[in-house]
Design a protein around this motif. Sequence first.
Motif, PDB file in Angstrom:
ATOM      1  N   VAL A 121      49.199  39.534  40.079  1.00 51.47           N
ATOM      2  CA  VAL A 121      49.016  39.599  38.800  1.00 51.47           C
ATOM      3  C   VAL A 121      50.035  38.540  38.471  1.00 51.47           C
ATOM      4  N   ALA A 122      49.509  37.902  37.446  1.00 55.03           N
ATOM      5  CA  ALA A 122      50.667  36.717  37.452  1.00 55.03           C
ATOM      6  C   ALA A 122      50.538  36.803  35.416  1.00 55.03           C
ATOM      7  N   GLN A 123      52.179  36.950  35.141  1.00 55.89           N
ATOM      8  CA  GLN A 123      51.824  36.890  33.813  1.00 55.89           C
ATOM      9  C   GLN A 123      52.528  34.735  33.062  1.00 55.89           C
ATOM     10  N   GLY A 124      51.813  34.439  32.285  1.00 57.98           N
ATOM     11  CA  GLY A 124      52.274  33.194  31.906  1.00 57.98           C
ATOM     12  C   GLY A 124      52.953  32.857  30.682  1.00 57.98           C
ATOM     13  N   GLY A 125      53.384  31.522  30.328  1.00 54.11           N
ATOM     14  CA  GLY A 125      54.652  31.963  29.302  1.00 54.11           C
ATOM     15  C   GLY A 125      54.353  32.678  28.017  1.00 54.11           C
ATOM     16  N   ASP A 126      53.138  32.225  27.068  1.00 55.76           N
ATOM     17  CA  ASP A 126      52.607  33.666  26.173  1.00 55.76           C
ATOM     18  C   ASP A 126      52.754  35.246  26.484  1.00 55.76           C
ATOM     19  N   GLY A 127      53.140  35.482  27.597  1.00 56.48           N
ATOM     20  CA  GLY A 127      53.330  36.795  27.745  1.00 56.48           C
ATOM     21  C   GLY A 127      51.894  37.685  28.207  1.00 56.48           C
ATOM     22  N   ARG A 128      50.527  36.706  28.630  1.00 54.20           N
ATOM     23  CA  ARG A 128      49.244  37.398  28.523  1.00 54.20           C
ATOM     24  C   ARG A 128      48.605  36.883  30.482  1.00 54.20           C
ATOM     25  N   SER A 129      48.239  37.850  31.316  1.00 55.98           N
ATOM     26  CA  SER A 129      48.395  37.550  32.606  1.00 55.98           C
ATOM     27  C   SER A 129      47.112  37.976  33.310  1.00 55.98           C
ATOM     28  N   THR A 130      46.856  37.649  33.951  1.00 57.86           N
ATOM     29  CA  THR A 130      45.632  37.013  35.171  1.00 57.86           C
ATOM     30  C   THR A 130      45.938  37.214  36.601  1.00 57.86           C
ATOM     31  N   HIS A 131      44.222  37.572  37.341  1.00 57.71           N
ATOM     32  CA  HIS A 131      44.921  37.534  39.079  1.00 57.71           C
ATOM     33  C   HIS A 131      44.809  36.170  40.081  1.00 57.71           C
ATOM     34  N   ARG A 176      47.132  31.337  46.999  1.00 53.90           N
ATOM     35  CA  ARG A 176      46.882  29.590  46.539  1.00 53.90           C
ATOM     36  C   ARG A 176      48.049  30.026  45.562  1.00 53.90           C
ATOM     37  N   GLY A 177      48.099  30.229  44.492  1.00 54.78           N
ATOM     38  CA  GLY A 177      48.537  30.532  43.377  1.00 54.78           C
ATOM     39  C   GLY A 177      47.500  29.921  42.341  1.00 54.78           C
ATOM     40  N   GLU A 178      46.268  30.170  42.381  1.00 50.57           N
ATOM     41  CA  GLU A 178      44.687  29.749  41.835  1.00 50.57           C
ATOM     42  C   GLU A 178      44.100  30.554  40.627  1.00 50.57           C
ATOM     43  N   LEU A 179      44.122  30.660  39.971  1.00 51.25           N
ATOM     44  CA  LEU A 179      43.205  31.145  39.156  1.00 51.25           C
ATOM     45  C   LEU A 179      42.339  32.233  39.763  1.00 51.25           C
ATOM     46  N   VAL A 180      41.890  33.537  39.724  1.00 49.12           N
ATOM     47  CA  VAL A 180      40.956  33.822  39.976  1.00 49.12           C
ATOM     48  C   VAL A 180      39.143  33.840  39.575  1.00 49.12           C
ATOM     49  N   HIS A 181      39.462  34.314  37.947  1.00 48.74           N
ATOM     50  CA  HIS A 181      38.389  34.248  37.289  1.00 48.74           C
ATOM     51  C   HIS A 181      38.705  33.836  35.362  1.00 48.74           C
ATOM     52  N   ARG A 182      40.027  33.436  35.368  1.00 47.44           N
ATOM     53  CA  ARG A 182      40.663  32.427  34.643  1.00 47.44           C
ATOM     54  C   ARG A 182      40.326  33.548  33.285  1.00 47.44           C
ATOM     55  N   ARG A 183      40.638  34.311  32.812  1.00 47.47           N
ATOM     56  CA  ARG A 183      40.304  35.809  32.606  1.00 47.47           C
ATOM     57  C   ARG A 183      42.286  36.421  31.818  1.00 47.47           C
ATOM     58  N   TRP A 184      42.395  36.539  30.710  1.00 47.71           N
ATOM     59  CA  TRP A 184      43.965  36.758  30.320  1.00 47.71           C
ATOM     60  C   TRP A 184      43.808  37.903  29.935  1.00 47.71           C
ATOM     61  N   PHE A 185      45.028  38.798  30.371  1.00 49.86           N
ATOM     62  CA  PHE A 185      45.251  39.854  28.887  1.00 49.86           C
ATOM     63  C   PHE A 185      46.558  40.838  28.542  1.00 49.86           C
ATOM     64  N   LEU A 186      46.992  41.355  28.260  1.00 55.19           N
ATOM     65  CA  LEU A 186      47.643  41.502  27.922  1.00 55.19           C
ATOM     66  C   LEU A 186      48.193  41.874  28.447  1.00 55.19           C
ATOM     67  N   ASP A 187      47.666  43.520  29.490  1.00 55.94           N
ATOM     68  CA  ASP A 187      48.509  43.837  30.739  1.00 55.94           C
ATOM     69  C   ASP A 187      47.668  43.699  31.286  1.00 55.94           C
ATOM     70  N   LEU A 188      47.794  44.309  33.173  1.00 55.50           N
ATOM     71  CA  LEU A 188      46.742  43.875  33.951  1.00 55.50           C
ATOM     72  C   LEU A 188      47.528  44.232  35.105  1.00 55.50           C
ATOM     73  N   ASP A 189      46.918  44.560  35.892  1.00 54.63           N
ATOM     74  CA  ASP A 189      46.847  45.941  37.143  1.00 54.63           C
ATOM     75  C   ASP A 189      46.532  44.778  38.670  1.00 54.63           C
ATOM     76  N   VAL A 190      47.223  44.931  39.870  1.00 56.84           N
ATOM     77  CA  VAL A 190      46.118  44.241  40.776  1.00 56.84           C
ATOM     78  C   VAL A 190      44.881  45.231  40.982  1.00 56.84           C
TER      79      VAL A 190
END
Length: 263
Positions: free
Chosen positions: A144-154, A158-172
Amino acid sequence: MNDWRRAQVAPERTHHLVDGEPLYAARFDEVLAFHTPGLSPVRRGSTAWHIDGRGEPAYTRRFQRTFGFYEGRAAVSCREGWHHILPDGAELYPERHAWCGNYQDGRCVVRDSEGLYGHIDQAGRFAYGARWRYAGDYRDGVAVAQGGDGRSTHIDARGELVHRRWFLDLDVFHKGFARARDEQGWMHVDSRGRAAYGHRFAMVEPFYNGQARVERFDGSLEVIDEAGRTVTVLRAPSRSELAVLSADHGGTGALATLLPQRR
């Protein structure tokens, strides 16, 4: 000697026990659990190091804090900052971080002096160029990685986005699903970041053998299946779910999708 594999931290947390008996004679201010290759973090006063199953130091160096070995590397802190060492006390790399996690899946999360997070590889090199407001441990190659706007994605290894969906909170991911929260509440999402069902909850736990414990907005507890259907009710409602949602959302419109029917 493999007694360390059966060792448990004593209730006083000053030493280890095997079958209720001390594993060694020494005592410390704090000990943590043993990890492969048979070393435990210990602390005495402001000094920390690792010991073996005899209670003897594993190396001559000393640190401010020491933590368990994961994948043959342990996080330690010293006056200059945080880093990782090998079982003989040698440094894995010369760099220092503001904080270090533990190695999982060949990656380790670290935080820099500016408060940004990234992952390093098994040699201590950054695995990708991006930095995140927050990042967690990898599991099965995804973190899980959180961007500067506070939303998280997977992200992948390699640090690439898995699905390009973002959430307020997220788990593995755990057994194919991850806990996720959007503006309407908590749910489970699949490996493509898609909601497993249409409604939302106040809290969800990871799935365990195809079922998960959840809390509805009315305070009731249920167990649901992977389609979001109620399997059993564990606790009756303590308040009106519709009233709670109305107060949170400023009205009752379009709340039907948040209210699963018990079956």
